[in-house]
Design a protein around this motif. Structure first.
Motif, short mmCIF file in Angstrom:
data_model
loop_
_atom_site.label_atom_id
_atom_site.label_comp_id
_atom_site.label_asym_id
_atom_site.label_seq_id
_atom_site.Cartn_x
_atom_site.Cartn_y
_atom_site.Cartn_z
N ALA A 139 0.92 -1.22 -0.13
CA ALA A 139 0.03 0.05 0.16
C ALA A 139 0.78 1.11 0.05
CB ALA A 139 -1.20 0.06 1.16
N ARG A 140 2.07 1.35 0.86
CA ARG A 140 2.92 2.37 0.77
C ARG A 140 3.53 2.72 -0.48
NH1 ARG A 140 5.52 1.10 5.17
NH2 ARG A 140 3.82 2.24 6.43
N ALA A 141 3.85 1.71 -1.16
CA ALA A 141 4.53 1.91 -2.50
C ALA A 141 3.59 2.46 -3.64
CB ALA A 141 5.20 0.49 -3.00
N ALA A 142 2.11 1.84 -3.53
CA ALA A 142 1.36 2.47 -4.29
C ALA A 142 0.96 3.87 -4.23
CB ALA A 142 0.22 1.81 -4.30
N ALA A 143 0.78 4.11 -2.85
CA ALA A 143 0.36 5.50 -2.58
C ALA A 143 1.43 6.72 -3.05
CB ALA A 143 0.12 5.64 -0.94
N GLU A 144 2.75 6.24 -2.65
CA GLU A 144 3.99 7.12 -2.81
C GLU A 144 4.03 7.30 -4.44
OE1 GLU A 144 7.28 5.52 -1.06
OE2 GLU A 144 6.80 6.18 0.98
N ALA A 145 3.91 6.20 -5.08
CA ALA A 145 4.05 6.40 -6.68
C ALA A 145 2.94 6.98 -7.21
CB ALA A 145 4.21 4.94 -7.29
#
Length: 209
Positions: free
Chosen positions: A60-66
């Motif tokens: 989730a963190r990777a998708a939100a940041e990207a």
């Protein structure tokens, strides 16, 4: 205080269109437009966490940041009491990738057999209790996050039974039932599953009054 999802777009941190459809249907009543990380061309981060919570947050963190949008990810698996909670976060890894008719897939029968073999080595009176776990993580672009955990308890049987499930479903008998998940109508299974439990907690927290 819990951060709340507003309307608009929510990135589902998956490259699996089937999972996107399932989650989209669950969230449709709440005014959210779900888009997959795959459709945005986002890379899949390494899932190297030690727990389901770790891995859900990583995705989730990777998708939100990207994407710059709120993102939802799930991580799930099977834990067997007599095996110290294994396979746990390695649930899918125990089903090694094989090549079937030119496409890579996982050998779930081999994975079920591995679990059964380890239980049989422990003796005929071994506790066969097990549970499916699902963790849903929401991460906002600023780094805030919420986590919801769901569980479905039961026991393992052998040999595998049923044609309607996937993964370890043919050997998992949910508590209070005598059929495996693979023998239960999919709609009924979805209503009692670990994912349903986690989503009920998410909906109550995010959209409840």
């Amino acid at each position: 205080m819990t951060r709340k999802l507003g309307g608009g777009s929510l990135v589902i941190a998956t490259h699996n269109e089937g999972k996107l459809r399932e989650i989209s249907a669950l969230l449709a009543p709440y005014g959210l437009k779900c888009i997959s990380a795959g459709s945005l061309g986002l890379p899949e981060p390494p899932e190297d966490g030690k727990t389901f919570v770790d891995n859900a947050l990583i995705k989730a963190r990777a998708a939100a940041e990207a994407s710059g949008l709120a993102a939802l990810a799930d991580d799930s698996g099977l834990s067997v009491d007599a095996l110290g909670g294994r396979p746990g976060v390695y649930t899918a890894d125990w089903a090694e990738r094989q090549w079937f008719e030119g496409d890579p897939g996982r050998d779930w029968y081999m994975a079920m057999g591995k679990v059964e073999g380890m239980l049989q080595q422990l003796g005929p009176d071994t506790d066969r209790s097990a549970a499916f776990h699902c963790v849903l993580a929401i991460v906002w672009p600023g780094g805030e996050h919420e986590v919801y955990e769901g569980t479905c308890s039961g026991s393992l049987t052998w040999p595998p039974r049923g044609e309607m499930g996937f993964g370890y479903d043919p050997v998992f008998v949910p508590e209070g039932r005598d059929q495996t998940f693979a023998e239960i109508d999919p709609q009924e299974k979805h209503s009692m599953s670990h994912r349903a439990d986690a989503f009920a907690k998410l909906v109550a927290d995010q959209f409840g009054s």
